[in-house]
Motif scaffolding. Structure first.
Motif: not given
Length: 116
Positions: A4, A11, A13, A67, A70-71, A74
């Motif tokens: 990601l 954001e 992929l 974010m 998303v982290d 990930n």
């Protein structure tokens, strides 16, 4: 798909292998230009191939929170394989910070065997 990451205002992929995706995109753009010469296709944006999953226009959610989400994803999702089985020609519109599209045509894609 790969890890990601972010693209401007989104954001996304990452998609790999990059060259194969770029070749598919160019083939589809060329076919569209040949079939619809009246269309003025702009130059593609310089972003690497990606799949957008979130835009920075959402209902007051701070970008930092998006974010961080998303982290966290990930940390658990490392890689996934996706087969592209069809391409869609769409009429894409952006209005009031939102995208919408209408499918104009579907083109089934035949898998190409990998080089041995």
């Amino acid at each position: 798909m790969d890890r990601l990451s972010g693209v401007p205002s989104a954001e996304a992929l990452n998609v790999a292998p990059v060259r194969e995706v770029q070749n598919l995109r160019e083939t589809l753009r060329s076919a569209t230009a040949s079939a619809c010469p009246e269309l003025e296709l702009g130059n593609p944006k310089p972003h690497p191939p990606h799949i957008s999953i979130a835009y920075a226009n959402a209902d007051g959610i701070p970008a930092r929170d998006a974010m961080q989400a998303v982290d966290r994803a990930n940390e658990t999702v490392r890689r996934s394989a996706v087969a592209v089985t069809e391409a869609l020609l769409v009429l894409l519109q952006r209005r009031q910070r939102s995208y919408s599209w209408q499918v104009i045509s579907r083109v089934p894609l035949t898998p190409v065997p990998p080089d041995l």
